[in-house]
Design a protein around this motif. Sequence first.
Motif, PDB file in Angstrom:
ATOM      1  N   GLY A   1     -39.518  -9.396  59.190  1.00 23.49           N
ATOM      2  CA  GLY A   1     -40.974  -9.530  59.233  1.00 23.49           C
ATOM      3  C   GLY A   1     -41.706  -8.354  58.618  1.00 23.49           C
ATOM      4  O   GLY A   1     -42.671  -8.532  57.873  1.00 23.49           O
ATOM      5  N   VAL A   2     -41.288  -7.129  58.935  1.00 24.12           N
ATOM      6  CA  VAL A   2     -41.991  -5.952  58.411  1.00 24.12           C
ATOM      7  C   VAL A   2     -41.289  -5.386  57.171  1.00 24.12           C
ATOM      8  O   VAL A   2     -41.861  -5.357  56.073  1.00 24.12           O
ATOM      9  CB  VAL A   2     -42.124  -4.852  59.499  1.00 24.12           C
ATOM     10  CG1 VAL A   2     -42.747  -3.594  58.907  1.00 24.12           C
ATOM     11  CG2 VAL A   2     -42.958  -5.364  60.669  1.00 24.12           C
ATOM     12  N   CYS A   3     -40.040  -4.947  57.323  1.00 20.05           N
ATOM     13  CA  CYS A   3     -39.367  -4.263  56.202  1.00 20.05           C
ATOM     14  C   CYS A   3     -39.102  -5.199  55.034  1.00 20.05           C
ATOM     15  O   CYS A   3     -39.444  -4.894  53.893  1.00 20.05           O
ATOM     16  CB  CYS A   3     -38.054  -3.651  56.680  1.00 20.05           C
ATOM     17  SG  CYS A   3     -38.313  -2.399  57.940  1.00 20.05           S
ATOM     18  N   GLY A   4     -38.492  -6.358  55.333  1.00 22.42           N
ATOM     19  CA  GLY A   4     -38.127  -7.285  54.260  1.00 22.42           C
ATOM     20  C   GLY A   4     -39.339  -7.841  53.537  1.00 22.42           C
ATOM     21  O   GLY A   4     -39.380  -7.900  52.306  1.00 22.42           O
ATOM     22  N   MET A   5     -40.356  -8.238  54.300  1.00 22.06           N
ATOM     23  CA  MET A   5     -41.558  -8.792  53.662  1.00 22.06           C
ATOM     24  C   MET A   5     -42.266  -7.739  52.815  1.00 22.06           C
ATOM     25  O   MET A   5     -42.806  -8.045  51.754  1.00 22.06           O
ATOM     26  CB  MET A   5     -42.506  -9.347  54.718  1.00 22.06           C
ATOM     27  CG  MET A   5     -41.924 -10.545  55.436  1.00 22.06           C
ATOM     28  SD  MET A   5     -42.958 -12.022  55.356  1.00 22.06           S
ATOM     29  CE  MET A   5     -44.349 -11.522  56.311  1.00 22.06           C
ATOM     30  N   SER A   6     -42.268  -6.465  53.274  1.00 21.20           N
ATOM     31  CA  SER A   6     -42.949  -5.446  52.468  1.00 21.20           C
ATOM     32  C   SER A   6     -42.149  -5.141  51.203  1.00 21.20           C
ATOM     33  O   SER A   6     -42.690  -4.617  50.237  1.00 21.20           O
ATOM     34  CB  SER A   6     -43.210  -4.169  53.284  1.00 21.20           C
ATOM     35  OG  SER A   6     -42.017  -3.561  53.672  1.00 21.20           O
ATOM     36  N   ARG A   7     -40.858  -5.482  51.191  1.00 18.67           N
ATOM     37  CA  ARG A   7     -40.056  -5.337  49.969  1.00 18.67           C
ATOM     38  C   ARG A   7     -40.097  -6.623  49.142  1.00 18.67           C
ATOM     39  O   ARG A   7     -39.410  -6.734  48.127  1.00 18.67           O
ATOM     40  CB  ARG A   7     -38.607  -5.029  50.328  1.00 18.67           C
ATOM     41  CG  ARG A   7     -38.406  -3.663  50.978  1.00 18.67           C
ATOM     42  CD  ARG A   7     -36.980  -3.519  51.490  1.00 18.67           C
ATOM     43  NE  ARG A   7     -36.016  -3.620  50.414  1.00 18.67           N
ATOM     44  CZ  ARG A   7     -34.897  -4.337  50.459  1.00 18.67           C
ATOM     45  NH1 ARG A   7     -34.613  -5.054  51.529  1.00 18.67           N
ATOM     46  NH2 ARG A   7     -34.070  -4.369  49.441  1.00 18.67           N
ATOM     47  N   LEU A   8     -40.857  -7.607  49.616  1.00 13.61           N
ATOM     48  CA  LEU A   8     -40.969  -8.915  48.966  1.00 13.61           C
ATOM     49  C   LEU A   8     -39.617  -9.605  48.821  1.00 13.61           C
ATOM     50  O   LEU A   8     -39.351 -10.300  47.833  1.00 13.61           O
ATOM     51  CB  LEU A   8     -41.664  -8.785  47.588  1.00 13.61           C
ATOM     52  CG  LEU A   8     -43.071  -8.212  47.621  1.00 13.61           C
ATOM     53  CD1 LEU A   8     -43.605  -8.038  46.193  1.00 13.61           C
ATOM     54  CD2 LEU A   8     -44.020  -9.098  48.418  1.00 13.61           C
ATOM     55  N   SER A   9     -38.749  -9.406  49.825  1.00 13.79           N
ATOM     56  CA  SER A   9     -37.446 -10.072  49.831  1.00 13.79           C
ATOM     57  C   SER A   9     -37.650 -11.550  50.140  1.00 13.79           C
ATOM     58  O   SER A   9     -38.262 -11.917  51.145  1.00 13.79           O
ATOM     59  CB  SER A   9     -36.543  -9.445  50.887  1.00 13.79           C
ATOM     60  OG  SER A   9     -35.608 -10.390  51.363  1.00 13.79           O
ATOM     61  N   ILE A  10     -37.108 -12.405  49.257  1.00 13.22           N
ATOM     62  CA  ILE A  10     -37.301 -13.847  49.429  1.00 13.22           C
ATOM     63  C   ILE A  10     -36.633 -14.327  50.714  1.00 13.22           C
ATOM     64  O   ILE A  10     -37.154 -15.175  51.445  1.00 13.22           O
ATOM     65  CB  ILE A  10     -36.820 -14.636  48.171  1.00 13.22           C
ATOM     66  CG1 ILE A  10     -37.104 -16.126  48.315  1.00 13.22           C
ATOM     67  CG2 ILE A  10     -35.350 -14.432  47.900  1.00 13.22           C
ATOM     68  CD1 ILE A  10     -38.559 -16.462  48.225  1.00 13.22           C
ATOM     69  N   ARG A  11     -35.458 -13.747  51.035  1.00 12.34           N
ATOM     70  CA  ARG A  11     -34.761 -14.118  52.271  1.00 12.34           C
ATOM     71  C   ARG A  11     -35.630 -13.813  53.496  1.00 12.34           C
ATOM     72  O   ARG A  11     -35.728 -14.605  54.415  1.00 12.34           O
ATOM     73  CB  ARG A  11     -33.438 -13.328  52.385  1.00 12.34           C
ATOM     74  CG  ARG A  11     -32.264 -14.023  51.725  1.00 12.34           C
ATOM     75  CD  ARG A  11     -31.063 -13.107  51.694  1.00 12.34           C
ATOM     76  NE  ARG A  11     -30.540 -12.722  53.005  1.00 12.34           N
ATOM     77  CZ  ARG A  11     -29.697 -13.450  53.726  1.00 12.34           C
ATOM     78  NH1 ARG A  11     -29.281 -14.607  53.262  1.00 12.34           N
ATOM     79  NH2 ARG A  11     -29.257 -13.034  54.891  1.00 12.34           N
ATOM     80  N   SER A  12     -36.259 -12.641  53.475  1.00 15.08           N
ATOM     81  CA  SER A  12     -37.059 -12.235  54.632  1.00 15.08           C
ATOM     82  C   SER A  12     -38.313 -13.078  54.778  1.00 15.08           C
ATOM     83  O   SER A  12     -38.737 -13.391  55.892  1.00 15.08           O
ATOM     84  CB  SER A  12     -37.436 -10.759  54.515  1.00 15.08           C
ATOM     85  OG  SER A  12     -36.282  -9.967  54.643  1.00 15.08           O
TER      86      SER A  12
END
Lengths: 136, 134
Positions: A105-116
């Motif tokens: 929710g926080v780390c992955g989305m801020s890295r624009l990870s498609i999985r996250s």
Amino acid sequence: MENFTPTSALLGGAIIGLSALVLLLFVGRIAGISGIVSGIWSAKNSDRVWRVLFVVGLVLGCFLAVYLGAPQPAVPMASTPILILAGLLVGVGTVVGSGCTSGHGVCGMSRLSIRSIVATVIFMACGIITVWLTRA
Amino acid sequence: MKNITIFIAGLLFGLGLTVAQMTSPEKVLSFLDISGNWDPSLALVMLGALAVSAIGVMLSKSMKKPLLAELFNLPTSQIIDRKLIIGAALFGTGWGLVGYCPGPAIASLAYASQPLLIFIAAMFGGMFIAKRWL
């Protein structure tokens, strides 16, 4: 919406983001709580120390917040079977899905990870549906 | 030095979760309760966290390595597989049942109650089962 607390929500969120920023820039790691915690058992001894230190910090941070005036954590309102079922689902789900609200929710989305992004949409939707079904 | 930084990151995380009242399961549930007495606070928690975390991500792109480590240890997979979808669905369902995700549950150990300890024991059990057999 009388229970809306915009200031403490934004401030608390920014502090969570700062934690993720510090961990990324200094240590090169993701602040994903489920990953950090579930790795405590499987990790090598050298890798275990930092995970435990993070968790100790997490608990002390909660103390610190209450000392500074934040409300104490509330006791969950659920029966024992529901607490066990929910705990098992959260434990299994975060390991199988490789993350939780922090990691995806926080780390992955801020890295624009498609999985996250996909994971966050799914767990938010399932949370909303579950609340809708249990409160209906 | 590295371990002190990790401890401080943990401290900040617990501080932020508690300030944002993510440690109140009822508040989390009222965010998920969009058809009821909706409390949008958690959306602002996410917004605040994403904004600051994104600054970190942008700064990290111009760095060869982290300040205190030899390399960035980040997930690189972009594959949407069945495990990701099923895992996220199971997690979301458990989250919606009680209102705890792993971070707030563990941070709340500072003020442990019996229901919290039952939830955490089951969560650790679930993690163990999944690591072992799934």
